[in-house]
Motif scaffolding. Structure first.
Motif, PDB file in Angstrom:
ATOM      1  N   SER A 337       0.981  -1.179   0.075  1.00  0.00           N
ATOM      2  CA  SER A 337       0.020  -0.080  -0.035  1.00  0.00           C
ATOM      3  C   SER A 337       0.917   1.368  -0.042  1.00  0.00           C
ATOM      4  CB  SER A 337      -1.031  -0.092   1.177  1.00  0.00           C
ATOM      5  OG  SER A 337      -1.771  -1.105   1.159  1.00  0.00           O
ATOM      6  N   GLN A 348      -8.260   2.807  -4.929  1.00  0.00           N
ATOM      7  CA  GLN A 348      -7.884   1.409  -4.194  1.00  0.00           C
ATOM      8  C   GLN A 348      -9.117   0.920  -3.809  1.00  0.00           C
ATOM      9  OE1 GLN A 348      -6.304   4.265  -2.804  1.00  0.00           O
ATOM     10  NE2 GLN A 348      -4.220   4.067  -3.297  1.00  0.00           N
ATOM     11  N   TYR A 349      -9.432  -0.387  -4.156  1.00  0.00           N
ATOM     12  CA  TYR A 349     -10.666  -1.292  -3.466  1.00  0.00           C
ATOM     13  C   TYR A 349     -10.296  -2.409  -2.804  1.00  0.00           C
ATOM     14  CZ  TYR A 349     -12.146   1.891  -7.333  1.00  0.00           C
ATOM     15  OH  TYR A 349     -12.437   2.722  -8.169  1.00  0.00           O
ATOM     16  N   ASP A 350     -10.995  -2.599  -1.786  1.00  0.00           N
ATOM     17  CA  ASP A 350     -11.041  -3.618  -0.880  1.00  0.00           C
ATOM     18  C   ASP A 350     -12.153  -4.376  -1.114  1.00  0.00           C
ATOM     19  OD1 ASP A 350     -10.506  -5.493   1.627  1.00  0.00           O
ATOM     20  OD2 ASP A 350     -12.163  -3.863   2.301  1.00  0.00           O
ATOM     21  N   SER A 352     -14.218  -8.361  -2.094  1.00  0.00           N
ATOM     22  CA  SER A 352     -14.211  -9.779  -1.826  1.00  0.00           C
ATOM     23  C   SER A 352     -15.105 -10.569  -2.793  1.00  0.00           C
ATOM     24  CB  SER A 352     -14.685 -10.520  -0.682  1.00  0.00           C
ATOM     25  OG  SER A 352     -15.664 -10.248  -0.370  1.00  0.00           O
ATOM     26  N   SER A 380      -3.680  -6.255  -8.813  1.00  0.00           N
ATOM     27  CA  SER A 380      -4.265  -6.271  -7.482  1.00  0.00           C
ATOM     28  C   SER A 380      -3.388  -7.263  -6.850  1.00  0.00           C
ATOM     29  CB  SER A 380      -5.754  -7.063  -7.579  1.00  0.00           C
ATOM     30  OG  SER A 380      -5.450  -8.215  -8.421  1.00  0.00           O
ATOM     31  N   GLY A 382      -3.875  -9.615  -3.028  1.00  0.00           N
ATOM     32  CA  GLY A 382      -4.885 -10.165  -1.944  1.00  0.00           C
ATOM     33  C   GLY A 382      -4.675 -11.482  -1.214  1.00  0.00           C
ATOM     34  N   ASN A 388     -10.384 -12.327  -0.632  1.00  0.00           N
ATOM     35  CA  ASN A 388     -10.152 -10.848  -0.313  1.00  0.00           C
ATOM     36  C   ASN A 388      -9.210 -10.217  -1.476  1.00  0.00           C
ATOM     37  OD1 ASN A 388      -9.450  -8.734   2.505  1.00  0.00           O
ATOM     38  ND2 ASN A 388      -9.734  -8.296   0.597  1.00  0.00           N
ATOM     39  N   HIS A 390      -7.268  -6.690  -3.336  1.00  0.00           N
ATOM     40  CA  HIS A 390      -6.877  -5.374  -3.011  1.00  0.00           C
ATOM     41  C   HIS A 390      -6.828  -5.019  -4.588  1.00  0.00           C
ATOM     42  CE1 HIS A 390      -7.052  -5.422   1.324  1.00  0.00           C
ATOM     43  NE2 HIS A 390      -6.323  -6.341   1.178  1.00  0.00           N
ATOM     44  N   HIS A 392      -6.417  -2.079  -7.315  1.00  0.00           N
ATOM     45  CA  HIS A 392      -6.215  -0.812  -7.753  1.00  0.00           C
ATOM     46  C   HIS A 392      -6.193  -0.317  -9.228  1.00  0.00           C
ATOM     47  CE1 HIS A 392      -3.342  -0.765  -3.772  1.00  0.00           C
ATOM     48  NE2 HIS A 392      -4.799  -1.057  -3.479  1.00  0.00           N
ATOM     49  N   SER A 429     -16.941  -4.387   0.187  1.00  0.00           N
ATOM     50  CA  SER A 429     -15.961  -4.328   1.374  1.00  0.00           C
ATOM     51  C   SER A 429     -15.808  -5.584   1.920  1.00  0.00           C
ATOM     52  CB  SER A 429     -16.845  -3.446   2.270  1.00  0.00           C
ATOM     53  OG  SER A 429     -15.735  -3.216   3.487  1.00  0.00           O
ATOM     54  N   HIS A 432     -12.096  -3.472   5.053  1.00  0.00           N
ATOM     55  CA  HIS A 432     -11.694  -2.016   5.607  1.00  0.00           C
ATOM     56  C   HIS A 432     -13.098  -1.592   6.117  1.00  0.00           C
ATOM     57  CE1 HIS A 432      -8.136  -1.879   2.622  1.00  0.00           C
ATOM     58  NE2 HIS A 432      -7.801  -2.675   3.937  1.00  0.00           N
TER      59      HIS A 432
END
Length: 479
Positions: A337, A348-350, A352, A380, A382, A388, A390, A392, A429, A432
């Motif tokens: 990050s 940025q995306y969190d 699932s 990404s 994860g 999950n 992450h 971007h 989500s 986060h």
């Protein structure tokens, strides 16, 4: 704006040490970790006991002053930032930083909300135990915040999120009443589980003041490996291969795109690629034993990776030769990050998705985003074992005004990515929370039944709306 007369009423409860009004002391706590949300507050209230929290909340309810609970202020979605109009006060739990008890024989620690995660790790280690949740912000994130957001981290594959690690909570409800639920009961069928309602509620239903947390035996030996793979699909094949060979001793399994690794190597001093071959994707894997059984984790991981290499699942691999090297491997993952921020403006995306769909999502959603928004790059990383991602989306090369690009392109890119997540059967989500950043999208994408339930629970607990206003719960015009 909240006047001095109101602040003085809280000062009677908290004393001079419990009220901060100096603007320069308040300023660092008015902006979220990512720097996207900025608020205003006339004071920070700092109780040092549950009783003071209860009296503070009771007074706030009586006079109609909203409160924004705050721990380490590490929210990634603006969940602990006060509103910009100054209509709320910050309620900081940082003075409530005591570990009330830590019983190794019971595998249980009772911690106040302001305990910093790293400090709990140290205390558990001294007792021959550990608290099996870790994340990059462990040096500042607090227990209350982690519970309020149902934090995940890198050990969810084996130990679960905070929901699985919290055996009891103590909290102050919006009327000032104290919910005493610290007893770690294995069976309790007295109706609705208030503890579980408070976990992940982001401070909208009450203030968590303490928690009973589950500990596990200390690690006796571990092995940390790095493998290069051709695709996320091969990473998933490696995960299933590792589970078959290593069982539940697989504690961490992280998948990282090569461009993410490249950003770390470029921006984080002292880092280097753990393997000789730069592959399209990378996997970080940790295997832990809580006893000295043989063969040890290094031998077992070495055997599993050698077999995976022979089968063509992986392209290259290395196992850390010592603890320093193991920490260097993990430093890469924990610096992603930070490196992304240094690389330039990005969204940025969190999120699932079901684990089986995660490999396709990581590649297909990135390609689709780049087609839809020319000039952007998407990738990404994860926690593959729990789905999950992450994800971007980075601004075109040469973008100098990041906030302006985010303001102009953010809404469309947000909708595009979140629509892709929902189409894959996922959640916008993962770990986060919703905060204020994702509130409108939650309203847009949620079913009427979910929204009705969320709003009904909020109204029942907090009818006057004083608990962390404008967070989590979509407004009527947002769904």
């Amino acid at each position: 704006m909240i006047g001095q007369d109101i602040i003085d009423r809280f000062r009677v409860i908290l004393g001079d040490k419990g009220v901060i009004t100096d603007a320069s002391d308040i300023a660092p706590w008015l902006t979220d970790w990512r720097g996207r949300f900025h608020g205003h507050a006339a004071a920070i209230l700092q109780p040092d006991s549950t009783e003071q929290v209860a009296r503070t909340v009771a007074l706030a309810a009586k006079i109609g002053v909203p409160l924004v609970p705050q721990g380490g202020n590490t929210s990634m979605v603006g969940g602990a930032t006060p509103p910009p109009d100054g209509s709320a006060l910050i309620l900081s739990l940082r003075r409530m930083n005591r570990i009330r008890s830590l019983r190794a024989e019971d595998n249980l620690a009772i911690c106040e909300a302001g305990v910093i995660l790293a400090n709990l790790h140290d205390a558990a280690d001294q007792a021959g135990r550990r608290f099996p949740l870790s994340l990059g912000a462990k040096g500042s994130a607090t227990i209350g915040g982690l519970i309020s957001t149902n934090a995940g981290g890198t050990q969810v594959l084996r130990h679960g999120t905070m929901r699985a690690l919290v055996d009891g909570v103590e909290a102050v409800l919006p009327d000032g009443g104290i919910f005493d639920g610290l007893d770690a009961l294995k069976k309790d069928n007295r109706g609705y589980d208030v503890r579980q309602l408070l976990i992940g509620a982001e401070g909208t239903l009450g203030i968590i003041t303490a928690a009973s947390l589950r500990l596990v035996p200390a690690i006796a030996a571990r092995a940390v490996g790095w493998a290069g793979v051709q695709s996320p699909a091969d990473a998933l094949a490696l995960l299933r291969h590792a589970e078959a060979h290593l069982g539940n001793s697989v504690e961490g399994f992280e998948v990282i795109a090569d461009d993410g690794l490249g950003h770390v190597l470029s921006h984080i001093p002292g880092t280097r690629c753990p393997i000789q071959t730069r592959t399209p994707w990378h996997v970080l894997i940790e295997v832990d034993h809580d006893s000295d059984r043989r063969p040890g984790p290094v031998e077992r991981l070495e055997s599993a990776l050698a077999d995976a290499l022979e089968q063509g699942i992986i392209m290259d691999a290395a196992i850390a030769a010592n603890e320093a090297q193991a920490e260097a491997f993990w430093r890469i993952r924990e610096s992603l990050s930070e490196a992304e921020r240094a690389q330039g403006p990005a969204l940025q995306y969190d999120v699932s998705v079901p684990v089986a769909r995660m490999p396709a999502f990581m590649t297909d959603a990135a390609a689709a985003a780049q087609r839809a928004f020319p000039g952007t790059t998407a990738s990404s990383f994860g926690h593959l074992g729990d789905g999950n991602v992450h994800f971007h989306v980075r601004a075109p090369v040469g973008t100098t005004d990041g906030p302006a690009w985010i303001a102009a392109q953010g809404p469309a890119i947000n909708a595009f990515v979140h629509d892709a997540v929902v189409a894959a059967g996922g959640s916008i989500s993962a770990e986060h929370g919703i905060g204020q950043m994702k509130r409108a999208e939650l309203g847009r994408l949620s079913s009427p039944a979910r929204l009705t339930a969320l709003r009904a629970i909020k109204a029942a607990f907090d009818p006057h709306g004083i608990m962390n206003p404008d967070k989590l719960i979509p407004r009527p015009d947002e769904g």
